[in-house]
Design a protein around this motif. Structure first.
Motif: not given
Length: 111
Positions: A42-43, A70-76, A110-111
């Motif tokens: 993910l990172l 940002l990785s934490v946000h994307v993970s959530n 997101s795209r």
């Protein structure tokens, strides 16, 4: 239980030092265990997204602390999507109108 996990992840991204945030928030751990292989993937993926933002918009987000958060946000986001939990940002229209670049960046990602 999900609400407690979500709240913990939110606090981790704002209150802990980057290494602690990585160990706790990315892994969903309650102690300081190391990030797993999925977390490293993910990172890496978020790092590629940040590079794409730089190429497309000439905005440098390469700071490791930003990439981590940002990785934490994307993970959530991925976790919520996996659970079928979606929520809309009530400020989206206001942000789109007042700060079009800030609105466009996550749309691009997101795209």
């Amino acid at each position: 239980m999900y609400d407690l996990d979500y709240l913990a992840a939110q606090l981790n991204t704002r209150a802990l030092a980057p290494d602690a945030a990585r160990a706790l928030a990315l892994t969903g751990a309650t102690d300081e265990r190391a990030a797993g292989e999925d977390d490293e993937s993910l990172l890496l993926a978020v790092g590629h997204l940040v590079d794409a933002l730089d190429r497309e918009y000439q905005v440098d987000f390469s700071d490791p602390a930003f990439v981590l958060r940002l990785s934490v946000h994307v993970s959530n986001l991925l976790d919520r999507a996996g659970r079928g939990l979606y929520n809309r940002n009530p400020l989206a229209e206001s942000i789109k109108t007042s700060y079009p670049l800030i609105y466009e960046l996550p749309v691009f990602v997101s795209r």
